[in-house]
Scaffold this motif. Structure first.
Motif, PDB file in Angstrom:
ATOM      1  N   LEU A   1       0.834  -1.204   0.000  1.00 29.90           N
ATOM      2  CA  LEU A   1       0.000   0.000   0.000  1.00 29.90           C
ATOM      3  C   LEU A   1       0.867   1.252   0.000  1.00 29.90           C
ATOM      4  O   LEU A   1       0.553   2.234  -0.666  1.00 29.90           O
ATOM      5  N   GLU A   2       2.003   1.194   0.712  1.00 25.06           N
ATOM      6  CA  GLU A   2       2.932   2.343   0.714  1.00 25.06           C
ATOM      7  C   GLU A   2       3.454   2.593  -0.690  1.00 25.06           C
ATOM      8  O   GLU A   2       3.491   3.730  -1.160  1.00 25.06           O
ATOM      9  N   LEU A   3       3.854   1.512  -1.363  1.00 18.47           N
ATOM     10  CA  LEU A   3       4.406   1.638  -2.720  1.00 18.47           C
ATOM     11  C   LEU A   3       3.339   2.145  -3.696  1.00 18.47           C
ATOM     12  O   LEU A   3       3.604   3.033  -4.508  1.00 18.47           O
ATOM     13  N   LEU A   4       2.121   1.620  -3.582  1.00 17.80           N
ATOM     14  CA  LEU A   4       1.040   2.055  -4.470  1.00 17.80           C
ATOM     15  C   LEU A   4       0.742   3.543  -4.245  1.00 17.80           C
ATOM     16  O   LEU A   4       0.500   4.287  -5.187  1.00 17.80           O
ATOM     17  N   GLU A   5       0.816   3.949  -2.979  1.00 20.78           N
ATOM     18  CA  GLU A   5       0.548   5.349  -2.650  1.00 20.78           C
ATOM     19  C   GLU A   5       1.582   6.269  -3.305  1.00 20.78           C
ATOM     20  O   GLU A   5       1.252   7.342  -3.784  1.00 20.78           O
ATOM     21  N   GLU A   6       2.812   5.782  -3.373  1.00 21.83           N
ATOM     22  CA  GLU A   6       3.880   6.580  -3.999  1.00 21.83           C
ATOM     23  C   GLU A   6       3.648   6.797  -5.491  1.00 21.83           C
ATOM     24  O   GLU A   6       4.182   7.721  -6.073  1.00 21.83           O
ATOM     25  N   VAL A   7       2.883   5.897  -6.125  1.00 23.97           N
ATOM     26  CA  VAL A   7       2.583   6.111  -7.549  1.00 23.97           C
ATOM     27  C   VAL A   7       1.153   6.645  -7.730  1.00 23.97           C
ATOM     28  O   VAL A   7       0.564   6.542  -8.805  1.00 23.97           O
ATOM     29  N   GLY A   8       0.604   7.184  -6.640  1.00 22.54           N
ATOM     30  CA  GLY A   8      -0.688   7.869  -6.740  1.00 22.54           C
ATOM     31  C   GLY A   8      -1.908   6.997  -6.591  1.00 22.54           C
ATOM     32  O   GLY A   8      -3.029   7.422  -6.861  1.00 22.54           O
ATOM     33  N   ILE A   9      -1.699   5.760  -6.173  1.00 20.92           N
ATOM     34  CA  ILE A   9      -2.850   4.875  -5.984  1.00 20.92           C
ATOM     35  C   ILE A   9      -3.117   4.752  -4.490  1.00 20.92           C
ATOM     36  O   ILE A   9      -2.292   4.212  -3.740  1.00 20.92           O
ATOM     37  N   THR A  10      -4.238   5.305  -4.075  1.00 18.56           N
ATOM     38  CA  THR A  10      -4.530   5.267  -2.645  1.00 18.56           C
ATOM     39  C   THR A  10      -5.863   4.580  -2.418  1.00 18.56           C
ATOM     40  O   THR A  10      -6.681   4.478  -3.321  1.00 18.56           O
ATOM     41  N   CYS A  11      -6.032   4.117  -1.201  1.00 17.18           N
ATOM     42  CA  CYS A  11      -7.327   3.595  -0.840  1.00 17.18           C
ATOM     43  C   CYS A  11      -7.585   3.992   0.602  1.00 17.18           C
ATOM     44  O   CYS A  11      -7.167   3.306   1.536  1.00 17.18           O
ATOM     45  N   GLU A  12      -8.230   5.159   0.757  1.00 19.54           N
ATOM     46  CA  GLU A  12      -8.456   5.738   2.079  1.00 19.54           C
ATOM     47  C   GLU A  12      -9.194   4.777   2.996  1.00 19.54           C
ATOM     48  O   GLU A  12      -8.831   4.603   4.155  1.00 19.54           O
ATOM     49  N   GLU A  13     -10.192   4.120   2.425  1.00 20.99           N
ATOM     50  CA  GLU A  13     -11.029   3.189   3.193  1.00 20.99           C
ATOM     51  C   GLU A  13     -10.215   2.134   3.935  1.00 20.99           C
ATOM     52  O   GLU A  13     -10.589   1.653   4.990  1.00 20.99           O
ATOM     53  N   MET A  14      -9.101   1.765   3.313  1.00 20.38           N
ATOM     54  CA  MET A  14      -8.306   0.665   3.842  1.00 20.38           C
ATOM     55  C   MET A  14      -7.494   1.054   5.064  1.00 20.38           C
ATOM     56  O   MET A  14      -6.967   0.206   5.775  1.00 20.38           O
ATOM     57  N   LYS A  15      -7.336   2.378   5.275  1.00 21.23           N
ATOM     58  CA  LYS A  15      -6.488   2.837   6.375  1.00 21.23           C
ATOM     59  C   LYS A  15      -7.179   2.730   7.733  1.00 21.23           C
ATOM     60  O   LYS A  15      -6.539   2.808   8.763  1.00 21.23           O
ATOM     61  N   ASP A  16      -8.480   2.563   7.718  1.00 15.69           N
ATOM     62  CA  ASP A  16      -9.219   2.428   8.967  1.00 15.69           C
ATOM     63  C   ASP A  16      -9.049   1.004   9.498  1.00 15.69           C
ATOM     64  O   ASP A  16      -9.719   0.068   9.080  1.00 15.69           O
ATOM     65  N   LYS A  17      -8.083   0.881  10.441  1.00 14.14           N
ATOM     66  CA  LYS A  17      -7.722  -0.460  10.927  1.00 14.14           C
ATOM     67  C   LYS A  17      -8.819  -1.110  11.768  1.00 14.14           C
ATOM     68  O   LYS A  17      -8.794  -2.313  12.002  1.00 14.14           O
ATOM     69  N   SER A  18      -9.763  -0.287  12.250  1.00 12.42           N
ATOM     70  CA  SER A  18     -10.807  -0.868  13.107  1.00 12.42           C
ATOM     71  C   SER A  18     -11.921  -1.493  12.252  1.00 12.42           C
ATOM     72  O   SER A  18     -12.758  -2.241  12.754  1.00 12.42           O
ATOM     73  N   SER A  19     -11.874  -1.220  10.962  1.00 10.98           N
ATOM     74  CA  SER A  19     -12.936  -1.722  10.088  1.00 10.98           C
ATOM     75  C   SER A  19     -12.845  -3.230   9.886  1.00 10.98           C
ATOM     76  O   SER A  19     -11.761  -3.795   9.831  1.00 10.98           O
ATOM     77  N   ARG A  20     -14.005  -3.874   9.796  1.00  8.12           N
ATOM     78  CA  ARG A  20     -14.032  -5.317   9.545  1.00  8.12           C
ATOM     79  C   ARG A  20     -14.367  -5.596   8.080  1.00  8.12           C
ATOM     80  O   ARG A  20     -14.618  -6.722   7.700  1.00  8.12           O
ATOM     81  N   LYS A  21     -14.385  -4.537   7.309  1.00  9.74           N
ATOM     82  CA  LYS A  21     -14.698  -4.708   5.887  1.00  9.74           C
ATOM     83  C   LYS A  21     -13.633  -5.548   5.201  1.00  9.74           C
ATOM     84  O   LYS A  21     -12.459  -5.460   5.541  1.00  9.74           O
ATOM     85  N   LEU A  22     -14.036  -6.330   4.227  1.00  6.35           N
ATOM     86  CA  LEU A  22     -13.090  -7.212   3.557  1.00  6.35           C
ATOM     87  C   LEU A  22     -12.657  -6.687   2.199  1.00  6.35           C
ATOM     88  O   LEU A  22     -11.609  -7.067   1.692  1.00  6.35           O
ATOM     89  N   ILE A  23     -13.489  -5.833   1.607  1.00  9.61           N
ATOM     90  CA  ILE A  23     -13.137  -5.329   0.281  1.00  9.61           C
ATOM     91  C   ILE A  23     -13.279  -3.803   0.237  1.00  9.61           C
ATOM     92  O   ILE A  23     -14.194  -3.252   0.836  1.00  9.61           O
ATOM     93  N   PHE A  24     -12.313  -3.176  -0.404  1.00 11.89           N
ATOM     94  CA  PHE A  24     -12.224  -1.718  -0.409  1.00 11.89           C
ATOM     95  C   PHE A  24     -12.192  -1.219  -1.847  1.00 11.89           C
ATOM     96  O   PHE A  24     -11.576  -1.841  -2.704  1.00 11.89           O
ATOM     97  N   VAL A  25     -12.854  -0.074  -2.066  1.00  7.03           N
ATOM     98  CA  VAL A  25     -13.004   0.410  -3.439  1.00  7.03           C
ATOM     99  C   VAL A  25     -12.476   1.828  -3.570  1.00  7.03           C
ATOM    100  O   VAL A  25     -12.668   2.659  -2.680  1.00  7.03           O
ATOM    101  N   ASN A  26     -11.800   2.094  -4.687  1.00  5.61           N
ATOM    102  CA  ASN A  26     -11.476   3.468  -5.067  1.00  5.61           C
ATOM    103  C   ASN A  26     -12.255   3.709  -6.345  1.00  5.61           C
ATOM    104  O   ASN A  26     -11.854   3.288  -7.425  1.00  5.61           O
TER     105      ASN A  26
END
Ligand code: PRP
Length: 216
Positions: free
Chosen positions: A21-46
């Motif tokens: 995720l760090e590497l993807l972020e460096e090339v402009g690919i982020t997924c904000e939803e995924m940063k919420d560590k308390s979430s029990r969600k299994l799939i994240f969308v951009n």
């Protein structure tokens, strides 16, 4: 190509996923939803970039990618070798570096040298089999374990183990050592074979961006 199609990433849970995720972020690919560590969600969308991400157990990543449930996966080379799935390995991401080794007490060196019938405990029975049968032409008894493999020689289950060595501290603290190196390991990016045919530009441009970023 369907411009609305999502590109789906399967990431191996844990350290590799965070690094990816760090590497993807460096090339402009982020997924904000995924940063919420308390979430029990299994799939994240951009939605904007038409990307989906999910986390799974490492050994399941090549399975999702082979069947096309994910277009792209990031997983350790150890898992790729062990699972033997039909996927394209497209990029060595350079992190998660470690080695697959035959380890044991120093006395076990003699057993290896003389090609004796030994017992080998491992979480990676296919890698162990390939190494001993095909590379060393040594007949061994392979015992599959699911973790804390270093216990094998300590409690007398096996003569040696085939396992990952990173810093070597687990071995040292348990009176074991590296006896032979099987292969170097690191995180790899894999691609579904059909996805590669269907969305070549999109996937190749991602690989190119990541490669350029890694060279900086
Ligand atoms: C891995 C591996 C070794 C250890 C090596 O185990 O199986 O036990 O890390 O690292 P080191 O050389 O830096 O000590 P992991 O922590 O993944 O857990 P496991 O034993 O349950 O497989």
């Amino acid at each position: 190509m369907d411009e609305n199609r999502y590109l789906t990433f399967a990431l191996a849970k844990g350290r590799l996923a965070n690094k990816t995720l760090e590497l993807l972020e460096e090339v402009g690919i982020t997924c904000e939803e995924m940063k919420d560590k308390s979430s029990r969600k299994l799939i994240f969308v951009n939605e904007e970039l038409k990307l989906k991400f999910f986390l799974s157990k490492g050994p399941d990543v090549p399975t999702y990618v082979e069947y096309g449930a994910a277009d792209i996966g990031v997983v350790g080379k150890d898992t790729l070798l062990e699972e033997g799935r039909r996927v394209y390995e497209v990029l060595d991401l350079g992190f998660g570096k470690c080695r697959m080794c035959v380890c044991g007490p120093s006395e076990a060196r003699e057993l290896l040298k003389h090609h004796e019938m030994i017992r080998v405990a491992s979480k990676y029975p296919n890698i162990a089999k390939d190494y001993f049968y095909n590379k060393k032409h040594q007949t061994v008894d392979i015992i599959k374990l699911n973790g804390s493999v270093e216990l094998g020689p300590i409690v007398g289950l096996s003569d040696v183990i085939v396992d990952i060595v990173e810093t070597g501290s687990t071995l040292r603290e348990n009176g074991l050592e590296v006896l032979e190196e099987v292969c170097p390991l690191s995180a790899r990016m894999i691609v579904n074979q059909v996805s590669m045919q269907m969305q070549p530009e999109r996937i190749k441009s991602l690989i190119k961006k990541l490669r350029e970023q890694m060279q900086q």
